[in-house]
Design a protein around this motif. Structure first.
Motif, PDB file in Angstrom:
ATOM      1  N   PRO A 185       0.829  -1.204  -0.053  1.00  0.00           N
ATOM      2  CA  PRO A 185      -0.209  -0.003  -0.046  1.00  0.00           C
ATOM      3  C   PRO A 185       0.812   1.281  -0.036  1.00  0.00           C
ATOM      4  CG  PRO A 185      -0.864  -1.509   1.815  1.00  0.00           C
ATOM      5  CD  PRO A 185       0.501  -2.065   1.174  1.00  0.00           C
ATOM      6  N   ALA A 186       2.048   1.394   0.549  1.00  0.00           N
ATOM      7  CA  ALA A 186       2.973   2.389   0.440  1.00  0.00           C
ATOM      8  C   ALA A 186       2.182   3.518   1.142  1.00  0.00           C
ATOM      9  CB  ALA A 186       3.529   2.771  -0.774  1.00  0.00           C
ATOM     10  N   GLY A 187       1.281   3.538   2.361  1.00  0.00           N
ATOM     11  CA  GLY A 187       0.938   4.558   2.831  1.00  0.00           C
ATOM     12  C   GLY A 187      -0.528   5.024   2.432  1.00  0.00           C
ATOM     13  N   HIS A 188      -1.045   4.164   1.742  1.00  0.00           N
ATOM     14  CA  HIS A 188      -2.425   4.281   1.231  1.00  0.00           C
ATOM     15  C   HIS A 188      -3.428   3.613   2.107  1.00  0.00           C
ATOM     16  CE1 HIS A 188      -2.183   6.310  -2.487  1.00  0.00           C
ATOM     17  NE2 HIS A 188      -1.013   5.551  -3.057  1.00  0.00           N
ATOM     18  N   ARG A 189      -4.682   3.916   2.287  1.00  0.00           N
ATOM     19  CA  ARG A 189      -5.779   3.563   2.926  1.00  0.00           C
ATOM     20  C   ARG A 189      -6.811   3.012   1.952  1.00  0.00           C
ATOM     21  NH1 ARG A 189      -5.438   8.886   5.636  1.00  0.00           N
ATOM     22  NH2 ARG A 189      -7.557   9.304   4.230  1.00  0.00           N
ATOM     23  N   PHE A 190      -7.448   2.063   2.390  1.00  0.00           N
ATOM     24  CA  PHE A 190      -8.410   1.540   1.394  1.00  0.00           C
ATOM     25  C   PHE A 190      -9.938   1.391   2.204  1.00  0.00           C
ATOM     26  CE2 PHE A 190      -4.486   0.095  -0.105  1.00  0.00           C
ATOM     27  CZ  PHE A 190      -4.613   0.048  -1.626  1.00  0.00           C
ATOM     28  N   VAL A 191     -10.783   1.524   1.291  1.00  0.00           N
ATOM     29  CA  VAL A 191     -12.239   1.343   1.655  1.00  0.00           C
ATOM     30  C   VAL A 191     -12.586  -0.101   1.094  1.00  0.00           C
ATOM     31  CG1 VAL A 191     -14.680   2.140   1.400  1.00  0.00           C
ATOM     32  CG2 VAL A 191     -12.753   3.727   1.487  1.00  0.00           C
ATOM     33  N   GLY A 192     -12.985  -0.842   1.918  1.00  0.00           N
ATOM     34  CA  GLY A 192     -13.365  -2.318   1.452  1.00  0.00           C
ATOM     35  C   GLY A 192     -14.746  -2.961   1.514  1.00  0.00           C
ATOM     36  N   GLY A 193     -15.113  -4.024   1.333  1.00  0.00           N
ATOM     37  CA  GLY A 193     -16.721  -4.339   1.533  1.00  0.00           C
ATOM     38  C   GLY A 193     -16.560  -5.312   2.673  1.00  0.00           C
ATOM     39  N   ASN A 194     -17.649  -5.163   3.562  1.00  0.00           N
ATOM     40  CA  ASN A 194     -17.848  -6.227   4.668  1.00  0.00           C
ATOM     41  C   ASN A 194     -18.409  -7.404   4.132  1.00  0.00           C
ATOM     42  OD1 ASN A 194     -20.607  -5.641   4.205  1.00  0.00           O
ATOM     43  ND2 ASN A 194     -20.923  -4.285   6.069  1.00  0.00           N
ATOM     44  N   GLU A 195     -18.920  -8.482   5.363  1.00  0.00           N
ATOM     45  CA  GLU A 195     -19.161  -9.665   5.017  1.00  0.00           C
ATOM     46  C   GLU A 195     -20.675  -9.566   3.896  1.00  0.00           C
ATOM     47  OE1 GLU A 195     -18.083 -12.424   5.759  1.00  0.00           O
ATOM     48  OE2 GLU A 195     -16.179 -11.683   6.675  1.00  0.00           O
ATOM     49  N   MET A 196     -21.521  -8.523   3.954  1.00  0.00           N
ATOM     50  CA  MET A 196     -22.546  -8.640   3.276  1.00  0.00           C
ATOM     51  C   MET A 196     -22.498  -8.457   1.867  1.00  0.00           C
ATOM     52  SD  MET A 196     -25.153  -6.108   5.667  1.00  0.00           S
ATOM     53  CE  MET A 196     -26.340  -6.386   4.711  1.00  0.00           C
ATOM     54  N   ILE A 197     -21.245  -8.074   1.319  1.00  0.00           N
ATOM     55  CA  ILE A 197     -21.110  -8.142   0.043  1.00  0.00           C
ATOM     56  C   ILE A 197     -19.519  -8.838  -0.434  1.00  0.00           C
ATOM     57  CG2 ILE A 197     -22.234  -5.928  -0.581  1.00  0.00           C
ATOM     58  CD1 ILE A 197     -19.715  -4.236  -0.540  1.00  0.00           C
ATOM     59  N   ARG A 198     -19.383  -9.645   0.545  1.00  0.00           N
ATOM     60  CA  ARG A 198     -18.176 -10.420   0.397  1.00  0.00           C
ATOM     61  C   ARG A 198     -18.257 -11.311  -0.975  1.00  0.00           C
ATOM     62  NH1 ARG A 198     -14.481 -11.139   4.181  1.00  0.00           N
ATOM     63  NH2 ARG A 198     -15.221  -9.139   4.802  1.00  0.00           N
ATOM     64  N   HIS A 199     -19.442 -11.431  -1.346  1.00  0.00           N
ATOM     65  CA  HIS A 199     -19.632 -12.235  -2.725  1.00  0.00           C
ATOM     66  C   HIS A 199     -19.214 -11.490  -3.925  1.00  0.00           C
ATOM     67  CE1 HIS A 199     -23.391  -9.991  -2.076  1.00  0.00           C
ATOM     68  NE2 HIS A 199     -23.639 -10.123  -3.192  1.00  0.00           N
ATOM     69  N   LEU A 200     -19.359 -10.263  -3.808  1.00  0.00           N
ATOM     70  CA  LEU A 200     -18.804  -9.578  -5.106  1.00  0.00           C
ATOM     71  C   LEU A 200     -17.414  -9.669  -5.403  1.00  0.00           C
ATOM     72  CD1 LEU A 200     -20.739  -5.996  -4.329  1.00  0.00           C
ATOM     73  CD2 LEU A 200     -21.588  -8.016  -5.853  1.00  0.00           C
ATOM     74  N   ALA A 201     -17.290  -9.958  -6.667  1.00  0.00           N
ATOM     75  CA  ALA A 201     -15.929 -10.159  -7.184  1.00  0.00           C
ATOM     76  C   ALA A 201     -15.039  -8.904  -6.886  1.00  0.00           C
ATOM     77  CB  ALA A 201     -15.905 -10.530  -8.777  1.00  0.00           C
ATOM     78  N   SER A 202     -15.546  -7.789  -6.988  1.00  0.00           N
ATOM     79  CA  SER A 202     -14.702  -6.695  -6.495  1.00  0.00           C
ATOM     80  C   SER A 202     -14.250  -6.607  -5.120  1.00  0.00           C
ATOM     81  CB  SER A 202     -15.606  -5.347  -7.047  1.00  0.00           C
ATOM     82  OG  SER A 202     -16.872  -5.472  -6.099  1.00  0.00           O
ATOM     83  N   SER A 203     -15.170  -6.915  -4.326  1.00  0.00           N
ATOM     84  CA  SER A 203     -14.725  -7.167  -2.734  1.00  0.00           C
ATOM     85  C   SER A 203     -13.803  -7.943  -2.735  1.00  0.00           C
ATOM     86  CB  SER A 203     -16.184  -7.258  -2.002  1.00  0.00           C
ATOM     87  OG  SER A 203     -15.733  -7.349  -0.554  1.00  0.00           O
ATOM     88  N   ARG A 204     -13.823  -9.396  -3.085  1.00  0.00           N
ATOM     89  CA  ARG A 204     -12.847 -10.334  -3.009  1.00  0.00           C
ATOM     90  C   ARG A 204     -11.552 -10.008  -3.702  1.00  0.00           C
ATOM     91  NH1 ARG A 204     -17.097 -13.512  -5.199  1.00  0.00           N
ATOM     92  NH2 ARG A 204     -15.850 -14.172  -7.017  1.00  0.00           N
ATOM     93  N   TRP A 205     -11.555  -9.465  -4.796  1.00  0.00           N
ATOM     94  CA  TRP A 205     -10.578  -8.843  -5.245  1.00  0.00           C
ATOM     95  C   TRP A 205      -9.689  -8.058  -4.405  1.00  0.00           C
ATOM     96  CZ3 TRP A 205      -7.759  -4.341  -6.850  1.00  0.00           C
ATOM     97  CH2 TRP A 205      -6.872  -4.153  -7.449  1.00  0.00           C
ATOM     98  N   LEU A 206     -10.290  -7.211  -3.775  1.00  0.00           N
ATOM     99  CA  LEU A 206      -9.416  -6.196  -2.853  1.00  0.00           C
ATOM    100  C   LEU A 206      -8.909  -7.053  -1.700  1.00  0.00           C
ATOM    101  CD1 LEU A 206      -8.928  -3.304  -3.255  1.00  0.00           C
ATOM    102  CD2 LEU A 206     -10.634  -2.847  -1.608  1.00  0.00           C
ATOM    103  N   ASP A 207      -9.787  -7.897  -1.095  1.00  0.00           N
ATOM    104  CA  ASP A 207      -9.414  -8.415   0.175  1.00  0.00           C
ATOM    105  C   ASP A 207      -8.315  -9.312  -0.115  1.00  0.00           C
ATOM    106  OD1 ASP A 207     -11.089  -7.366   1.899  1.00  0.00           O
ATOM    107  OD2 ASP A 207     -12.761  -8.923   1.670  1.00  0.00           O
ATOM    108  N   GLU A 208      -8.250 -10.022  -1.668  1.00  0.00           N
ATOM    109  CA  GLU A 208      -7.051 -11.109  -1.749  1.00  0.00           C
ATOM    110  C   GLU A 208      -5.699 -10.315  -1.763  1.00  0.00           C
ATOM    111  OE1 GLU A 208      -8.532 -12.829  -5.222  1.00  0.00           O
ATOM    112  OE2 GLU A 208     -10.224 -13.972  -3.933  1.00  0.00           O
ATOM    113  N   ARG A 209      -5.756  -9.039  -1.915  1.00  0.00           N
ATOM    114  CA  ARG A 209      -4.396  -8.268  -2.312  1.00  0.00           C
ATOM    115  C   ARG A 209      -4.158  -7.346  -1.400  1.00  0.00           C
ATOM    116  NH1 ARG A 209      -7.116 -10.005  -6.686  1.00  0.00           N
ATOM    117  NH2 ARG A 209      -6.132 -10.397  -8.383  1.00  0.00           N
ATOM    118  N   VAL A 210      -5.098  -6.475  -0.569  1.00  0.00           N
ATOM    119  CA  VAL A 210      -4.717  -5.743   0.346  1.00  0.00           C
ATOM    120  C   VAL A 210      -4.342  -6.228   2.041  1.00  0.00           C
ATOM    121  CG1 VAL A 210      -5.440  -3.451   1.394  1.00  0.00           C
ATOM    122  CG2 VAL A 210      -5.839  -3.853  -1.118  1.00  0.00           C
ATOM    123  N   PRO A 211      -3.215  -5.795   2.496  1.00  0.00           N
ATOM    124  CA  PRO A 211      -3.431  -6.116   3.882  1.00  0.00           C
ATOM    125  C   PRO A 211      -4.406  -5.740   4.774  1.00  0.00           C
ATOM    126  CG  PRO A 211      -1.220  -5.481   3.095  1.00  0.00           C
ATOM    127  CD  PRO A 211      -2.201  -4.937   1.957  1.00  0.00           C
TER     128      PRO A 211
END
Length: 298
Positions: A185-211
């Protein structure tokens, strides 16, 4: 006893909702009317259809038997409505369209506006829900949905492909280095999805990459994620068509086809010959085709 289809609709609404209040919302009548009509139905049949338990209205053995028959009557009544509606050749009446809040607000609003101007005799009704409505039960006439697997009992057209990107506010980005890899992340913050939208590919994509420690905020809404990114809370993964309308946002990373979703225009086969449905589908296909670049982020 002579009872009509309305009696069966009332019974089915109570059985499915498990309460008189839920049935009254489904039918659009008040609680006392549902209670009075149920009492009259049970008195006419001379049988108790529901046990009144703490957890709600539970069908008795007689109620379960009636439920099976009532469902078949409902299916036949809906088939009659669809087939007769499919023969309607008038460019007038109502078309009920179901879609998502993000599509309705950020992409489809001009399409709907253009349609009602061209066909003033047709009234559009929009149902904004997250889940698929049952078109076979006439919960809606047309669905505009992002999906990779459209229901097999529906027909329609693929309107295009929705692509996504990582976006951040320009003021936020000015204070931080370029994002080369979400895993660093190099100092970046992220806005992610919670459990209710974990089924979305976009939410999974972020969770799989961002610490995990890089997430500043999580939400169950893509609209809320976009708003948080606009306010500078962090980077968010949102569809290009939503973000491109925001002057404050800038795309820092375009995401590949692993997060892309097809956009479908769907209708029940029995309605495909209805003049107003055909008019709506033809207009929507052409209008969206002219805006493919917005969907794909080009």
């Amino acid at each position: 006893m002579n009872f009509d289809w309305g009696d069966l609709r009332l019974f089915l609404a109570i059985a499915r909702a498990g309460s008189l209040a839920g049935a009254s919302r489904t039918l659009g009548v008040n609680h006392s009317t549902v209670f009075r009509r149920l009492k009259a139905l049970e008195a006419g049949l001379e049988v108790r259809l529901f046990d009144r338990l703490p957890q709600g209205y539970v069908p008795t053995a007689a109620g379960e038997m009636l439920f099976k028959h009532a469902q078949r009557v409902e299916e036949e009544a809906q088939a009659i409505e669809r087939e007769l509606g499919g023969r309607d050749v008038r460019l007038s009446g109502r078309v009920v369209v179901t879609t998502t809040d993000t599509l309705a607000n950020a992409f489809l609003a001009p399409v709907f506006q253009g349609f009602v101007e061209r066909y003033p005799g047709i009234e559009l009704e929009l149902l904004i829900v997250g889940a698929f409505l049952d078109l076979a039960r006439r919960e809606a006439d047309v669905a505009i949905r992002p999906t990779q697997t459209p229901p097999e009992n529906l027909i329609g057209r693929r309107l295009g492909t929705i692509r996504w990107g990582v976006y951040g506010a320009r003021d936020y980005l000015r204070e931080r280095p370029a994002l080369e890899d979400p895993a660093r992340p190099a100092g970046h913050r992220f806005v992610g999805g919670n459990e209710m939208i974990r089924h979305l590919a976009s939410s999974r994509w972020l969770d799989e990459r961002v610490p995990p420690e890089a997430f500043a905020l999580r939400t169950n809404s893509v609209v809320a994620a976009l708003g948080a990114a606009r306010a500078g809370a962090g980077l968010a993964v949102v569809p290009h068509y939503m973000a491109r309308q925001e002057r404050e946002l800038e795309c820092v990373l375009a995401i590949g086809p692993e997060v892309a979703t097809d956009l479908w225009l769907l209708v029940h086969p029995d309605l495909r010959h209805s003049a107003r449905i055909r008019a709506f589908m033809a207009f929507t296909v052409e209008a969206v085709r002219q805006r493919q670049a917005e969907l794909e982020g080009r």
